[in-house]
Design a protein around this motif. Structure first.
Motif, PDB file in Angstrom:
ATOM      1  N   ILE A 286       0.818  -1.201   0.000  1.00  0.00           N
ATOM      2  CA  ILE A 286       0.000   0.000   0.000  1.00  0.00           C
ATOM      3  C   ILE A 286       0.856   1.257   0.000  1.00  0.00           C
ATOM      4  CG2 ILE A 286      -0.275   0.450   2.478  1.00  0.00           C
ATOM      5  CD1 ILE A 286      -3.398   0.514   1.743  1.00  0.00           C
ATOM      6  N   VAL A 287       2.157   1.083   0.247  1.00  0.00           N
ATOM      7  CA  VAL A 287       3.107   2.187   0.211  1.00  0.00           C
ATOM      8  C   VAL A 287       3.924   2.077  -1.068  1.00  0.00           C
ATOM      9  CG1 VAL A 287       5.029   3.336   1.383  1.00  0.00           C
ATOM     10  CG2 VAL A 287       3.245   2.209   2.732  1.00  0.00           C
ATOM     11  N   ASP A 288       3.957   3.116  -1.863  1.00  0.00           N
ATOM     12  CA  ASP A 288       4.786   3.109  -3.069  1.00  0.00           C
ATOM     13  C   ASP A 288       6.265   3.084  -2.672  1.00  0.00           C
ATOM     14  OD1 ASP A 288       2.553   3.176  -4.649  1.00  0.00           O
ATOM     15  OD2 ASP A 288       2.745   5.276  -5.234  1.00  0.00           O
ATOM     16  N   GLY A 289       7.104   2.629  -3.597  1.00  0.00           N
ATOM     17  CA  GLY A 289       8.534   2.608  -3.336  1.00  0.00           C
ATOM     18  C   GLY A 289       9.089   1.213  -3.162  1.00  0.00           C
ATOM     19  N   VAL A 290       8.222   0.195  -3.256  1.00  0.00           N
ATOM     20  CA  VAL A 290       8.657  -1.187  -3.170  1.00  0.00           C
ATOM     21  C   VAL A 290       8.819  -1.743  -4.580  1.00  0.00           C
ATOM     22  CG1 VAL A 290       8.075  -3.487  -2.302  1.00  0.00           C
ATOM     23  CG2 VAL A 290       7.391  -1.465  -1.011  1.00  0.00           C
ATOM     24  N   ALA A 291       9.887  -2.498  -4.829  1.00  0.00           N
ATOM     25  CA  ALA A 291      10.074  -3.136  -6.131  1.00  0.00           C
ATOM     26  C   ALA A 291       8.949  -4.142  -6.352  1.00  0.00           C
ATOM     27  CB  ALA A 291      11.428  -3.835  -6.189  1.00  0.00           C
ATOM     28  N   LEU A 292       8.207  -3.996  -7.449  1.00  0.00           N
ATOM     29  CA  LEU A 292       7.022  -4.809  -7.691  1.00  0.00           C
ATOM     30  C   LEU A 292       7.277  -5.875  -8.752  1.00  0.00           C
ATOM     31  CD1 LEU A 292       4.300  -1.991  -7.833  1.00  0.00           C
ATOM     32  CD2 LEU A 292       4.997  -3.372  -5.857  1.00  0.00           C
ATOM     33  N   PRO A 293       6.634  -7.030  -8.618  1.00  0.00           N
ATOM     34  CA  PRO A 293       6.714  -8.046  -9.666  1.00  0.00           C
ATOM     35  C   PRO A 293       6.076  -7.520 -10.950  1.00  0.00           C
ATOM     36  CG  PRO A 293       5.786  -8.939  -7.631  1.00  0.00           C
ATOM     37  CD  PRO A 293       5.825  -7.466  -7.469  1.00  0.00           C
ATOM     38  N   GLU A 294       6.443  -8.117 -12.064  1.00  0.00           N
ATOM     39  CA  GLU A 294       5.878  -7.702 -13.346  1.00  0.00           C
ATOM     40  C   GLU A 294       4.360  -7.853 -13.335  1.00  0.00           C
ATOM     41  OE1 GLU A 294       6.295  -8.747 -18.148  1.00  0.00           O
ATOM     42  OE2 GLU A 294       7.511  -9.806 -16.646  1.00  0.00           O
ATOM     43  N   GLY A 295       3.688  -6.814 -13.800  1.00  0.00           N
ATOM     44  CA  GLY A 295       2.237  -6.846 -13.891  1.00  0.00           C
ATOM     45  C   GLY A 295       1.503  -6.313 -12.679  1.00  0.00           C
ATOM     46  N   MET A 296       2.200  -6.060 -11.568  1.00  0.00           N
ATOM     47  CA  MET A 296       1.554  -5.535 -10.368  1.00  0.00           C
ATOM     48  C   MET A 296       1.555  -4.012 -10.408  1.00  0.00           C
ATOM     49  SD  MET A 296       2.452  -6.220  -6.317  1.00  0.00           S
ATOM     50  CE  MET A 296       1.844  -7.916  -6.300  1.00  0.00           C
ATOM     51  N   MET A 297       0.375  -3.398 -10.244  1.00  0.00           N
ATOM     52  CA  MET A 297       0.270  -1.953 -10.265  1.00  0.00           C
ATOM     53  C   MET A 297       0.644  -1.348  -8.913  1.00  0.00           C
ATOM     54  SD  MET A 297      -3.176  -0.947 -12.402  1.00  0.00           S
ATOM     55  CE  MET A 297      -4.297  -1.873 -11.344  1.00  0.00           C
ATOM     56  N   LYS A 298       1.131  -0.122  -8.928  1.00  0.00           N
ATOM     57  CA  LYS A 298       1.401   0.606  -7.699  1.00  0.00           C
ATOM     58  C   LYS A 298       0.076   0.979  -7.032  1.00  0.00           C
ATOM     59  CE  LYS A 298       3.785   4.015  -9.351  1.00  0.00           C
ATOM     60  NZ  LYS A 298       4.613   5.243  -9.396  1.00  0.00           N
ATOM     61  N   ALA A 299       0.132   1.119  -5.721  1.00  0.00           N
ATOM     62  CA  ALA A 299      -1.067   1.478  -4.974  1.00  0.00           C
ATOM     63  C   ALA A 299      -1.626   2.822  -5.414  1.00  0.00           C
ATOM     64  CB  ALA A 299      -0.768   1.493  -3.475  1.00  0.00           C
ATOM     65  N   SER A 300      -0.753   3.780  -5.710  1.00  0.00           N
ATOM     66  CA  SER A 300      -1.215   5.104  -6.125  1.00  0.00           C
ATOM     67  C   SER A 300      -1.949   5.026  -7.465  1.00  0.00           C
ATOM     68  CB  SER A 300      -0.037   6.070  -6.226  1.00  0.00           C
ATOM     69  OG  SER A 300       0.962   5.575  -7.111  1.00  0.00           O
ATOM     70  N   GLU A 301      -1.506   4.130  -8.349  1.00  0.00           N
ATOM     71  CA  GLU A 301      -2.180   3.944  -9.631  1.00  0.00           C
ATOM     72  C   GLU A 301      -3.543   3.300  -9.432  1.00  0.00           C
ATOM     73  OE1 GLU A 301      -1.372   1.861 -14.027  1.00  0.00           O
ATOM     74  OE2 GLU A 301       0.044   1.550 -12.366  1.00  0.00           O
ATOM     75  N   ILE A 302      -3.602   2.316  -8.543  1.00  0.00           N
ATOM     76  CA  ILE A 302      -4.872   1.658  -8.245  1.00  0.00           C
ATOM     77  C   ILE A 302      -5.859   2.653  -7.655  1.00  0.00           C
ATOM     78  CG2 ILE A 302      -5.970  -0.076  -6.779  1.00  0.00           C
ATOM     79  CD1 ILE A 302      -3.363  -1.708  -7.041  1.00  0.00           C
TER      80      ILE A 302
END
Length: 371
Positions: free
Chosen positions: A326-342
């Motif tokens: 829920i906090v941006d700034g974490v390296a995300l797996p491919e295809g996972m959207m950032k919380a701010s985008e959601i």
């Protein structure tokens, strides 16, 4: 109907080690967590005492004692969180009670009534229950520095609770009875003729995420209550938990159901015959943390609160289980959207209103599906 129940019972036996209220293993990470029981009270193991002391941040040894977490979060996630937390804070033990959100709230209510609160930090399935606790004066305000990086839609403006992970609702389907091409990519697709008597749904009475889905869709002009009346005509059946819903779909008793992203994806990673489709209409559920009034170890509760929201702590652990931080700034797996985008794309949910109309919402749902 009897044949379907037999299929579900058999599938539950086969899949019990794969799911409790979701999945007990890491989705894509090496190794698996211990199988989860439906509800558990666990004592700390003192993980990483010597190695943890060496690796702990300066001053971490000054924190001592035991902190108790009540959580509806998948037990595999809690175990990973416990190990990382106790490594960073080698003199603190993290105990936990893992159950459905409803059972956590009921346990808290009993403690408030008796005046002996054992819980230091609660981590529930959706904000509506936390809002009720706040309105009843049963939460302590705490504004974690890490909460500054969370979208305002996912936290309390007064600082009484904050979302700590994001769940996305979507389409879970059986790969043995439903092809990827046939499975819908939006909620209106559930009304297709080929899915008659082939749909399952978790009862919103016991599922905060499903209750949020019902609220979001009934308050959207493209759906409304008419949509759920049509689902009833489709022969939609209810299950008591997301684990049972997944089991029914995996067994082939149903073609598809309303699913939770990380539950389904973790089971897929373990080889379960399930598929997943994100939906065009996004329903996002921030699962909040809050400190109960009367928490016996308030300082340690704040310490755990911060660790869960730390992008280098609890938030980084979530991605190993296909859970959106829920906090941006974490390296995300491919295809996972950032919380701010959601936050910018998801269907609107007024969590304060949902808390106020929750009983009315469930009564109307029951009138459609249980009468």
């Amino acid at each position: 109907m009897k044949k379907r129940l037999v299929s579900i019972t058999l599938a539950t036996t086969m899949l019990l080690s794969l799911t409790a209220c979701g999945s007990g293993n890491s989705g894509g990470a090496a190794g698996t967590a211990a199988p989860a029981a439906p509800e558990t009270t666990a004592a700390g193991s003192g993980a990483g005492s010597e190695a943890g002391s060496e690796a702990a941040a300066e001053g971490a040894e000054d924190y001592k004692g035991t902190v108790m977490l009540y959580s509806s979060t998948d037990e595999g996630v809690i175990i990973a969180l416990k190990e990382a937390f106790e490594t960073k804070y080698p003199n603190v033990t993290l105990d936990y009670y893992a159950a459905t959100s409803g059972k956590c709230v009921t346990k808290l209510a009993t403690e408030f009534q008796s005046g002996t609160v054992a819980c230091d930090l609660a981590w529930l399935a959706d904000p509506s229950a936390m809002i009720t606790l706040k309105d009843d004066g049963n939460l302590l305000a705490y504004k974690s520095p890490y909460a500054e990086g969370i979208d305002g839609k996912f936290k309390d403006a007064d600082g009484y609770y904050s979302g700590a992970r994001l769940l996305l609702m979507g389409v879970t389907f059986s790969t043995t009875t439903c092809s990827d091409e046939e499975a819908p990519t939006n909620y209106d697709g559930f009304l297709g003729e080929s899915f008659k008597d082939q749909i399952v749904m978790t009862d919103p009475t016991g599922s905060g995420s499903t209750k949020a889905l019902v609220y979001a869709l009934t308050n959207n002009s493209n759906y409304g209550w008419e949509y759920f009346e049509k689902l009833k005509e489709q022969g939609v059946e209810l299950q008591s938990s997301s684990g049972s819903t997944n089991n029914g779909i995996a067994s082939g008793a149903y073609k598809l159901g309303f699913g939770v992203d990380y539950n389904t994806k973790n089971l897929m990673a373990e080889g379960s015959p399930l598929g997943w489709h994100d939906t065009k209409d996004i329903v996002a559920v921030p699962c909040p943390i809050g400190i109960p009034k009367g928490a016996p170890h308030e300082e340690l509760a704040q310490l755990l609160y911060d660790f869960i929201l730390d992008p280098e702590g609890g938030q980084a652990i979530l991605t190993q289980y296909n859970i959106t931080p829920i906090v941006d700034g974490v390296a995300l797996p491919e295809g996972m959207m950032k919380a701010s985008e959601i936050a910018s794309l998801a269907l609107p949910i007024d969590w304060v209103d949902l808390a106020a109309v929750s009983n009315e919402l469930l009564d109307r749902f029951d009138a459609i599906f249980k009468n």
